[in-house]
Structures are given as C-alpha cells and as structure tokens.
Design a protein around this motif. Structure first.
Motif, PDB file in Angstrom:
ATOM      1  N   ALA A 243       2.280   2.190 -15.489  1.00  0.00           N
ATOM      2  CA  ALA A 243       3.237   2.947 -16.001  1.00  0.00           C
ATOM      3  C   ALA A 243       2.925   4.572 -15.590  1.00  0.00           C
ATOM      4  O   ALA A 243       3.931   5.157 -15.195  1.00  0.00           O
ATOM      5  CB  ALA A 243       3.018   3.319 -17.279  1.00  0.00           C
ATOM      6  N   ALA A 244       1.674   4.941 -15.227  1.00  0.00           N
ATOM      7  CA  ALA A 244       1.204   6.441 -14.818  1.00  0.00           C
ATOM      8  C   ALA A 244       1.682   6.585 -13.220  1.00  0.00           C
ATOM      9  O   ALA A 244       2.215   7.647 -12.996  1.00  0.00           O
ATOM     10  CB  ALA A 244      -0.267   6.540 -14.950  1.00  0.00           C
TER      11      ALA A 244
ATOM     12  N   LYS B 127       5.496   8.666  -9.285  1.00  0.00           N
ATOM     13  CA  LYS B 127       6.622   8.673  -8.203  1.00  0.00           C
ATOM     14  C   LYS B 127       7.867   9.511  -8.669  1.00  0.00           C
ATOM     15  O   LYS B 127       8.579   9.800  -7.878  1.00  0.00           O
ATOM     16  CB  LYS B 127       6.715   7.097  -7.760  1.00  0.00           C
ATOM     17  CG  LYS B 127       5.663   6.549  -7.214  1.00  0.00           C
ATOM     18  CD  LYS B 127       5.730   5.115  -7.072  1.00  0.00           C
ATOM     19  CE  LYS B 127       4.729   4.517  -6.139  1.00  0.00           C
ATOM     20  NZ  LYS B 127       4.829   3.178  -5.564  1.00  0.00           N
ATOM     21  N   ILE B 128       8.146   9.231  -9.888  1.00  0.00           N
ATOM     22  CA  ILE B 128       9.626   9.635 -10.304  1.00  0.00           C
ATOM     23  C   ILE B 128       9.385  11.317 -10.268  1.00  0.00           C
ATOM     24  O   ILE B 128      10.333  11.743 -10.020  1.00  0.00           O
ATOM     25  CB  ILE B 128       9.983   9.240 -11.829  1.00  0.00           C
ATOM     26  CG1 ILE B 128      10.286   7.800 -11.484  1.00  0.00           C
ATOM     27  CG2 ILE B 128      11.400   9.811 -12.113  1.00  0.00           C
ATOM     28  CD1 ILE B 128      10.623   6.861 -12.915  1.00  0.00           C
ATOM     29  N   SER B 129       8.423  11.727 -10.736  1.00  0.00           N
ATOM     30  CA  SER B 129       7.963  13.166 -10.867  1.00  0.00           C
ATOM     31  C   SER B 129       8.083  13.780  -9.467  1.00  0.00           C
ATOM     32  O   SER B 129       8.490  14.875  -9.302  1.00  0.00           O
ATOM     33  CB  SER B 129       7.391  13.531 -11.630  1.00  0.00           C
ATOM     34  OG  SER B 129       5.753  12.916 -11.273  1.00  0.00           O
ATOM     35  N   SER B 130       7.429  13.032  -8.396  1.00  0.00           N
ATOM     36  CA  SER B 130       7.479  13.471  -7.239  1.00  0.00           C
ATOM     37  C   SER B 130       8.881  13.950  -6.508  1.00  0.00           C
ATOM     38  O   SER B 130       9.077  14.696  -5.605  1.00  0.00           O
ATOM     39  CB  SER B 130       6.717  12.598  -6.240  1.00  0.00           C
ATOM     40  OG  SER B 130       7.499  11.680  -5.934  1.00  0.00           O
ATOM     41  N   LEU B 131       9.917  13.531  -7.140  1.00  0.00           N
ATOM     42  CA  LEU B 131      11.182  13.510  -6.608  1.00  0.00           C
ATOM     43  C   LEU B 131      11.531  15.017  -7.067  1.00  0.00           C
ATOM     44  O   LEU B 131      12.372  15.668  -6.276  1.00  0.00           O
ATOM     45  CB  LEU B 131      12.214  12.663  -7.176  1.00  0.00           C
ATOM     46  CG  LEU B 131      12.475  11.197  -6.707  1.00  0.00           C
ATOM     47  CD1 LEU B 131      13.149  10.467  -7.504  1.00  0.00           C
ATOM     48  CD2 LEU B 131      12.356  11.036  -5.212  1.00  0.00           C
TER      49      LEU B 131
ATOM     50  N   GLY C 290       8.749  17.662  -4.768  1.00  0.00           N
ATOM     51  CA  GLY C 290       8.949  18.031  -3.460  1.00  0.00           C
ATOM     52  C   GLY C 290      10.200  19.268  -3.232  1.00  0.00           C
ATOM     53  O   GLY C 290       9.493  20.232  -2.760  1.00  0.00           O
ATOM     54  N   PRO C 291      11.017  19.288  -3.910  1.00  0.00           N
ATOM     55  CA  PRO C 291      12.071  20.545  -3.992  1.00  0.00           C
ATOM     56  C   PRO C 291      11.199  21.980  -4.472  1.00  0.00           C
ATOM     57  O   PRO C 291      11.382  23.021  -4.038  1.00  0.00           O
ATOM     58  CB  PRO C 291      13.335  20.153  -4.808  1.00  0.00           C
ATOM     59  CG  PRO C 291      13.278  18.771  -4.514  1.00  0.00           C
ATOM     60  CD  PRO C 291      11.710  18.315  -4.752  1.00  0.00           C
ATOM     61  N   VAL C 292      10.447  21.469  -5.736  1.00  0.00           N
ATOM     62  CA  VAL C 292       9.700  22.762  -6.049  1.00  0.00           C
ATOM     63  C   VAL C 292       8.708  23.207  -4.906  1.00  0.00           C
ATOM     64  O   VAL C 292       8.665  24.561  -4.837  1.00  0.00           O
ATOM     65  CB  VAL C 292       8.983  22.321  -7.189  1.00  0.00           C
ATOM     66  CG1 VAL C 292       7.966  23.542  -7.924  1.00  0.00           C
ATOM     67  CG2 VAL C 292       9.920  22.116  -8.764  1.00  0.00           C
ATOM     68  N   PHE C 293       8.086  22.526  -4.152  1.00  0.00           N
ATOM     69  CA  PHE C 293       7.155  22.984  -3.370  1.00  0.00           C
ATOM     70  C   PHE C 293       8.011  23.554  -2.000  1.00  0.00           C
ATOM     71  O   PHE C 293       7.586  24.791  -1.569  1.00  0.00           O
ATOM     72  CB  PHE C 293       6.313  21.798  -2.727  1.00  0.00           C
ATOM     73  CG  PHE C 293       5.116  21.467  -3.687  1.00  0.00           C
ATOM     74  CD1 PHE C 293       4.247  22.530  -3.765  1.00  0.00           C
ATOM     75  CD2 PHE C 293       4.744  20.189  -4.141  1.00  0.00           C
ATOM     76  CE1 PHE C 293       2.809  22.211  -4.284  1.00  0.00           C
ATOM     77  CE2 PHE C 293       3.793  20.084  -4.679  1.00  0.00           C
ATOM     78  CZ  PHE C 293       2.939  20.819  -5.038  1.00  0.00           C
TER      79      PHE C 293
ATOM     80  N   LEU D  68      -2.860  18.746 -10.315  1.00  0.00           N
ATOM     81  CA  LEU D  68      -2.462  17.749 -11.250  1.00  0.00           C
ATOM     82  C   LEU D  68      -1.974  16.226 -10.693  1.00  0.00           C
ATOM     83  O   LEU D  68      -2.269  15.333 -11.061  1.00  0.00           O
ATOM     84  CB  LEU D  68      -1.165  18.175 -11.913  1.00  0.00           C
ATOM     85  CG  LEU D  68      -1.340  19.293 -12.990  1.00  0.00           C
ATOM     86  CD1 LEU D  68      -0.100  19.863 -13.753  1.00  0.00           C
ATOM     87  CD2 LEU D  68      -2.277  18.342 -14.190  1.00  0.00           C
ATOM     88  N   TYR D  69      -1.242  16.556  -9.412  1.00  0.00           N
ATOM     89  CA  TYR D  69      -1.084  15.068  -8.651  1.00  0.00           C
ATOM     90  C   TYR D  69      -2.318  14.587  -8.240  1.00  0.00           C
ATOM     91  O   TYR D  69      -2.353  13.609  -8.016  1.00  0.00           O
ATOM     92  CB  TYR D  69      -0.037  15.310  -7.561  1.00  0.00           C
ATOM     93  CG  TYR D  69       1.500  15.509  -8.073  1.00  0.00           C
ATOM     94  CD1 TYR D  69       2.070  14.535  -8.445  1.00  0.00           C
ATOM     95  CD2 TYR D  69       1.990  16.455  -8.281  1.00  0.00           C
ATOM     96  CE1 TYR D  69       3.313  14.176  -8.960  1.00  0.00           C
ATOM     97  CE2 TYR D  69       3.429  16.511  -8.687  1.00  0.00           C
ATOM     98  CZ  TYR D  69       3.986  15.445  -8.934  1.00  0.00           C
ATOM     99  OH  TYR D  69       5.389  15.513  -9.326  1.00  0.00           O
ATOM    100  N   PHE D  70      -3.138  15.335  -7.676  1.00  0.00           N
ATOM    101  CA  PHE D  70      -4.330  14.805  -7.236  1.00  0.00           C
ATOM    102  C   PHE D  70      -5.085  14.088  -8.431  1.00  0.00           C
ATOM    103  O   PHE D  70      -5.784  12.925  -8.251  1.00  0.00           O
ATOM    104  CB  PHE D  70      -5.427  16.083  -6.700  1.00  0.00           C
ATOM    105  CG  PHE D  70      -6.526  15.497  -5.975  1.00  0.00           C
ATOM    106  CD1 PHE D  70      -6.531  14.802  -4.718  1.00  0.00           C
ATOM    107  CD2 PHE D  70      -7.824  15.550  -6.546  1.00  0.00           C
ATOM    108  CE1 PHE D  70      -7.787  14.367  -4.236  1.00  0.00           C
ATOM    109  CE2 PHE D  70      -9.000  14.951  -6.113  1.00  0.00           C
ATOM    110  CZ  PHE D  70      -8.894  14.561  -4.752  1.00  0.00           C
TER     111      PHE D  70
END
Length: 94
Positions: free
Chosen positions: A26-27, A32-36, A39-42, A74-76
């Motif tokens: 689940a995590a 993976k969904i939040s990385s969508l 990406g644009p935020v970075f 946070l992603y790491f």
C-alpha cells in the motif's frame, strides 16, 4: 525439536509478516501515485530557483532548496521504510 519450534514461531509470525507485506504494498502504491505530483513540483522548484538566482534573492532560494530537500527526504525515508518492511516480511516468511 528445533524444527518444531521454528515451525511454531513461523506460524505465530505469519499474521505479522502478512500485515507488513500489505502495508509495504500500500505504501509503495501511494508513493508511486504521489510521485506524479512530485515530478512537476520539482520542475517548478527548479524554475523558481533559477528565477531567484537571476534576481539574487538568496533567502527565497534557501527556502526553495529547503522545500526540495524536505520532499526528497520524505521520498527517501518512505522508500527506505518500505524496503525495511519488505525485508522483515521476507525474513519472517523464510
């Protein structure tokens, strides 16, 4: 006697291992969904960082770098925790 004890321990740890595996899956899906979105935020943070460099707004650049480092951290950390949960679950199954 020893094999019987290990089998009993594995039977007792099976629900915990299954729970860890479900949490990890689940995590990873949430990551993976939040990385969508990330990406644009970075990309936006990079563009704003270049803008701050050109205008010599060092405080704003520092704030942007702090935000980028926080999101990256946070992603790491989330990836590390998911990996640790999977490793613990695999160790309990074997």
């Amino acid at each position: 006697m020893r094999t019987l004890l290990t089998v009993m321990i594995k039977i007792l740890l099976f629900p915990l291992a299954l729970t860890l595996r479900i949490i990890s899956i689940a995590a990873l899906a949430v990551i993976k969904i939040s990385s969508l979105i990330a990406g644009p935020v970075f990309i936006l943070l990079g563009i704003l960082g270049v803008f701050c460099l050109l205008r010599k707004e060092w405080m704003n650049l520092t704030i942007l770098l702090g935000i980028a480092a926080g999101v990256w951290g946070l992603y790491f950390a989330a990836g590390y925790l998911c990996g640790a949960a999977e490793a613990a679950s695999d160790r309990m199954f074997i």
